[in-house]
Design a protein around this motif. Structure first.
Motif, PDB file in Angstrom:
ATOM      1  N   ARG A  58       0.835  -1.202   0.000  1.00 44.36           N
ATOM      2  CA  ARG A  58       0.000   0.000   0.000  1.00 44.36           C
ATOM      3  C   ARG A  58       0.872   1.255   0.000  1.00 44.36           C
ATOM      4  O   ARG A  58       1.937   1.279   0.590  1.00 44.36           O
ATOM      5  N   THR A  59       0.371   2.286  -0.636  1.00 43.31           N
ATOM      6  CA  THR A  59       1.022   3.593  -0.602  1.00 43.31           C
ATOM      7  C   THR A  59       0.246   4.438   0.395  1.00 43.31           C
ATOM      8  O   THR A  59      -0.886   4.846   0.137  1.00 43.31           O
ATOM      9  N   GLN A  60       0.864   4.692   1.551  1.00 42.59           N
ATOM     10  CA  GLN A  60       0.144   5.319   2.655  1.00 42.59           C
ATOM     11  C   GLN A  60      -0.292   6.751   2.347  1.00 42.59           C
ATOM     12  O   GLN A  60      -1.342   7.184   2.808  1.00 42.59           O
ATOM     13  N   ALA A  61       0.461   7.482   1.552  1.00 37.72           N
ATOM     14  CA  ALA A  61       0.041   8.841   1.199  1.00 37.72           C
ATOM     15  C   ALA A  61      -1.259   8.802   0.388  1.00 37.72           C
ATOM     16  O   ALA A  61      -2.147   9.642   0.595  1.00 37.72           O
ATOM     17  N   LEU A  62      -1.377   7.829  -0.496  1.00 40.27           N
ATOM     18  CA  LEU A  62      -2.616   7.694  -1.275  1.00 40.27           C
ATOM     19  C   LEU A  62      -3.775   7.252  -0.383  1.00 40.27           C
ATOM     20  O   LEU A  62      -4.907   7.705  -0.560  1.00 40.27           O
ATOM     21  N   GLU A  63      -3.477   6.383   0.582  1.00 38.16           N
ATOM     22  CA  GLU A  63      -4.502   5.960   1.545  1.00 38.16           C
ATOM     23  C   GLU A  63      -4.972   7.159   2.375  1.00 38.16           C
ATOM     24  O   GLU A  63      -6.156   7.311   2.663  1.00 38.16           O
ATOM     25  N   CYS A  86       1.400   2.987   9.083  1.00 36.77           N
ATOM     26  CA  CYS A  86       2.651   3.751   9.149  1.00 36.77           C
ATOM     27  C   CYS A  86       3.454   3.355  10.384  1.00 36.77           C
ATOM     28  O   CYS A  86       4.685   3.270  10.330  1.00 36.77           O
ATOM     29  N   ARG A 100      11.670   2.939  -0.840  1.00 38.02           N
ATOM     30  CA  ARG A 100      10.765   3.922  -1.467  1.00 38.02           C
ATOM     31  C   ARG A 100      11.376   5.321  -1.508  1.00 38.02           C
ATOM     32  O   ARG A 100      10.708   6.277  -1.872  1.00 38.02           O
ATOM     33  N   TYR A 107       7.123   8.283   7.497  1.00 35.72           N
ATOM     34  CA  TYR A 107       6.047   7.425   8.000  1.00 35.72           C
ATOM     35  C   TYR A 107       5.612   7.843   9.397  1.00 35.72           C
ATOM     36  O   TYR A 107       4.424   7.796   9.728  1.00 35.72           O
TER      37      TYR A 107
END
Length: 153
Positions: A58-63, A86, A100, A107
């Motif tokens: 998962r890409t946490q910024a997009l989440e 995160c 990344r 994070y």
């Protein structure tokens, strides 16, 4: 579970009891005392998310952006999940940040900010817990690193 020569094996009890024991040992190694509420929440996070096959994909910024589009409890739940994930990445999988090309602090900042937003947008008892989690986010990461490495720091 296997233990080192100088550690007693952790092998009996429910999954929750075992995670509590692991977290308490990590608190001891790291010199951090989380307290009952934060310790219990960390156990909840470990149990809930470590079985997520897509955790690291998962890409946490997009989440986080997707969470911003939600309203009410759906928004709070989505932000909580970002904060949880995160936390796990910063504490247990710091190599993912390097792969990344971001820092672990990225994070930590994203996760603590997500918890802070949950604290500001939910009912009082839930808000208090998430305010504590946001303020002590780095401390939670240190304990998770001790879970990961078996040492402090």
């Amino acid at each position: 579970m296997v233990a080192s020569m100088n550690q007693a094996p952790i092998s009996q009890g429910s999954r929750v009891q075992l995670w509590h024991e692991v977290v308490r040992e990590a608190e001891d190694r790291s010199g951090r005392a989380l307290g009952e509420e934060r310790e219990s929440y960390l156990v909840f996070v470990l149990q809930r998310h470590l079985q997520d096959a897509y955790l690291l994909a998962r890409t946490q910024a997009l989440e986080w952006l997707a969470a911003q589009e939600q309203i009410g409890s759906a928004r709070a739940d989505a932000l909580r999940d970002v904060g949880d994930r995160c936390l796990l990445i910063a504490g247990l999988f710091p190599g993912l940040a390097a792969r990344r090309r971001v820092s672990v602090d990225y994070y930590i900042d994203l996760g603590s900010g997500a918890y802070d937003e949950v604290a500001r947008s939910t009912r009082a008892s839930y808000a208090d817990l998430f305010a504590q989690l946001a303020r002590g986010y780095r401390e939670l990461v240190v304990v998770l690193r001790a879970v990961r490495t078996g040492t402090a720091g």
